[in-house]
Motif scaffolding. Sequence first.
Motif, short mmCIF file in Angstrom:
data_model
loop_
_atom_site.label_atom_id
_atom_site.label_comp_id
_atom_site.label_asym_id
_atom_site.label_seq_id
_atom_site.Cartn_x
_atom_site.Cartn_y
_atom_site.Cartn_z
N LYS A 195 8.07 -0.03 -8.64
CA LYS A 195 9.47 -0.26 -9.04
C LYS A 195 10.33 -0.68 -7.85
CE LYS A 195 11.60 1.77 -12.34
NZ LYS A 195 12.33 2.60 -13.31
N PHE A 196 10.06 -0.15 -6.66
CA PHE A 196 10.91 -0.41 -5.49
C PHE A 196 10.32 -1.46 -4.55
CE2 PHE A 196 11.63 4.16 -6.55
CZ PHE A 196 12.89 4.00 -7.11
N ARG A 197 9.25 -2.10 -4.97
CA ARG A 197 8.63 -3.10 -4.11
C ARG A 197 9.29 -4.46 -4.30
NH1 ARG A 197 2.40 -1.32 -5.49
NH2 ARG A 197 2.80 0.91 -5.21
N ASN A 198 9.28 -5.23 -3.22
CA ASN A 198 9.79 -6.60 -3.26
C ASN A 198 8.91 -7.45 -2.37
OD1 ASN A 198 10.56 -5.79 -0.71
ND2 ASN A 198 12.69 -6.41 -0.91
N ASP A 199 9.33 -8.69 -2.16
CA ASP A 199 8.51 -9.60 -1.36
C ASP A 199 8.34 -9.08 0.07
OD1 ASP A 199 8.32 -11.23 -3.54
OD2 ASP A 199 9.79 -12.71 -2.84
#
Length: 416
Positions: free
Chosen positions: A404-408
């Motif tokens: 949920k809190f991951r991004n590139d």
Amino acid sequence: MSLTNWAGNYTYRAPRVLAPTTVEGLQEVVAGEDRVRALGTRHCFNDLADGPAALVSLEGLEPEITLDEDARTVTVPGGTRYGTLARFLHDAGWAVHNLASLPHISVAGAVATATHGSGDRSRNLATAVAALDLVRPDGSLRHVARGDDDFAGSVVALGALGVAARVTLDVEPTFLVAQEVHVDLPWEAVLSDLDAITSSADSVSLFTDWTGDAVQQVWRKTRVGADGFERRTELFGATPADGPRHPLPGIDPVNCTQQLGVPGPWHERLPHFRLEFTPSNGDELQSEYLVPRAHAVDALQAVRGLADVVSPLLQVSEVRTIAADDLWLSTAYGDDRVGLHFTWKPLQPQVEAVLPTLEAALKPFDARPHWGKLFADPGRDLARLYPRWDDFAALVAQTDPDGKFRNDFVARHVLR
């Protein structure tokens, strides 16, 4: 209108920005989103805070500050600015151990990226954290406190473990600081007497463009004791400035904190810039590399060797010291560090073209880039610089298994 960071060099791609006003509202927002990233005061120069879906702003959280004098701690919402906290603490007779050069940044954002002030004996701002209340993927609160098994991995966490709803910081009795500026410090003295120079005050910053025979300015901030304060008339060949200075030549110092050795409250001297004014110079880019103290002189010489490449793109560079800590992803994990900071002109393509060359020159010295500033890391080899890297990746997988809190940024640098 598109949302940009403070410097204007990055435009956030997330389609929505949500701004809850209570912790309960923040929990509801996080629980209701498939992917979410926290957004503080936007003083970040890369895509660390961006996300593929929603951004949740912490700036609107109720400004409740709770001081516990018996425990010597203060608890604040994650989006609280250090300058706001500092004024509250000073009025109540308390202080935090150090501040960054800008008081405008948020507590949660500074903590998550290991942002720091300066001082041979001063650790970065995240080391003042005594506890965190992090919003989990399901919206519940995870309280982690100093002494917990995963505490050291949960403080400098790049937003990958949840949203910092509340942060509890250690405090100490308020104190006075006097700030002096010296000019034209010979490079020969810097390279031969660096330890003596940086230990000559509680906080020392060297401002340079890497050219010529001298460092242009040295800013020294000293705690004022019971015996008062006596200005230093000479500093290893440098002389006192004849008036207030801005780190950038020719810029009016009106935005800068009081100099000339006039004692004043800690929060009005430790930052370089005043809270009530526009931060720094405005249109700029920033990079910073933290090298082990043992390699500092060699690293300085390596950058000086690139002066003809680096200087044309610079507004100014700052050299600072940071004491060691035990936070897993802190840029000062395990040993004392010297920060080589670069404030660039707003020429991003040219700056990005130079960064691989600069990083190659600093690679032999195990330089760690500041998480919130521009860096290249062309080999994606940051893991080799952090002994607890795999432990942190495991903690991310355990805490946020569905991402949920991951991004590139997290995918590129942490979960490779």
